[in-house]
Design an enzyme around this catalytic site. Structure first.
Site, PDB file in Angstrom:
ATOM      1  N   LYS A  17     -30.848  11.955 -30.962  1.00 11.96           N
ATOM      2  CA  LYS A  17     -30.254  12.561 -29.768  1.00 11.96           C
ATOM      3  C   LYS A  17     -28.861  13.122 -30.052  1.00 11.96           C
ATOM      4  CE  LYS A  17     -29.305  11.270 -24.924  1.00 11.96           C
ATOM      5  NZ  LYS A  17     -29.297  10.109 -24.004  1.00 11.96           N
ATOM      6  N   CYS A  58     -33.415  13.159 -22.996  1.00 15.61           N
ATOM      7  CA  CYS A  58     -32.689  12.839 -21.762  1.00 15.61           C
ATOM      8  C   CYS A  58     -31.519  13.789 -21.481  1.00 15.61           C
ATOM      9  CB  CYS A  58     -32.227  11.384 -21.806  1.00 15.61           C
ATOM     10  SG  CYS A  58     -31.964  10.651 -20.169  1.00 15.61           S
ATOM     11  N   GLU A  82     -37.982   8.032 -23.726  1.00 10.04           N
ATOM     12  CA  GLU A  82     -36.834   7.475 -24.447  1.00 10.04           C
ATOM     13  C   GLU A  82     -36.805   5.964 -24.224  1.00 10.04           C
ATOM     14  OE1 GLU A  82     -31.973   8.242 -24.166  1.00 10.04           O
ATOM     15  OE2 GLU A  82     -33.243   8.522 -22.396  1.00 10.04           O
TER      16      GLU A  82
END
Length: 269
Positions: free
Chosen positions: A111, A147, A40
């Site tokens: 995300k 993440c 990321e």
């Protein structure tokens, strides 16, 4: 399929980050990988402004990565920032996007779960995605996550239900007491939850290179790993930058799902 995970440490400069990406992509190709995963925030590290560098998927940064993937005949997965819609208050935002590109492969994932935790508020400047994303490469179906997503098992299950036998998690994990251990635990848990391989690729720890942390920004702890469908760590790094390889066989997932049919046995409440 042979894959590589590139645990790097990005900074503010987009050109330097592209140079780093190219260096590791070439090393991955030389090692025989057909797919290489980057962390990321590969475009620019957290702790720096993002609004001024966000660009569409056909912009210059992504186009450079796309051209490199075509040249090397390899699929590249890398974190970047794309323009997002303004907030209800009218504040500009970006999307935290994973670019997936290579010969015959083009996908992107925004995300879904934003990192509003441990004193950091990603939602202040980032618009959340809404949909799971999978893609096919080399006869293998991959699911995508970023993440903080790793703390939410339902996304990984959704990817598996869409056919994923490998879940990719690109991250820039925040440091702090017990955080590295949580990252390692969660990668193994998500593999067992879904009987998929998990490719957990994070930014390395800037402290290993003498770089001081910037406030509460999540800038990486390292500990990238390839995890088997039974939760076994097949390959792993510690906190410094590095490159690891693994050979993934979808038959291992089929075997795991026969022995441990958690997807077939699950119930919704």
């Amino acid at each position: 399929m042979r894959v590589a995970l590139a645990q790097v440490i990005t900074g503010r400069d987009l050109t330097e980050n592209l140079r780093l990406l190219e260096e590791y992509a070439r090393r991955a190709k030389e090692g025989g990988a057909g797919l290489v995963v980057f962390p990321e925030a590969m475009m620019r590290a957290f702790g720096n402004s993002l609004l001024d560098i966000a660009e569409p998927l056909d912009g210059p940064w992504a186009s450079h990565v796309r051209a490199l993937a075509e040249e090397l005949d390899v699929v590249i997965v890398a974190g970047m920032f794309t323009p997002g819609a303004p907030s209800e208050a009218g504040n500009p935002r970006v999307r935290n996007t994973l670019l997936v590109t290579g010969p015959g492969v083009e996908a992107s994932y925004d995300k879904i779960h934003l990192f509003d935790a441990f004193g950091f508020a990603e939602s202040d400047t980032v618009e959340a995605g809404t949909d799971p994303v999978t893609f096919d490469a080399g006869g293998v179906t991959f699911g995508l996550a970023t993440c903080y997503d790793i703390r939410f098992p339902a996304l990984f299950t959704a990817n598996a239900q869409r056919g994923a036998v490998v879940n990719i998690v690109s991250a820039s994990w925040g440091s702090g007491p017990g955080k590295a251990e949580q990252w390692q635990l969660l990668a193994r848990a998500r593999a067992v939850d879904t009987t998929t391989f998990v490719l957990a690729c994070g930014q390395g720890d800037p402290a290993t290179q003498g770089i001081e942390a910037k406030g509460t920004a999540p800038t990486g702890v390292g500990y990238s790993a390839v995890v088997s469908p039974f939760g076994q760590v097949l390959e792993a790094l510690e906190s410094e930058p590095g490159l690891i390889f693994a050979d993934l066989d979808p038959a291992d997932v089929e075997e795991a799902r026969q022995k441990l049919p958690v997807l077939a046995n699950r119930r919704d409440f």
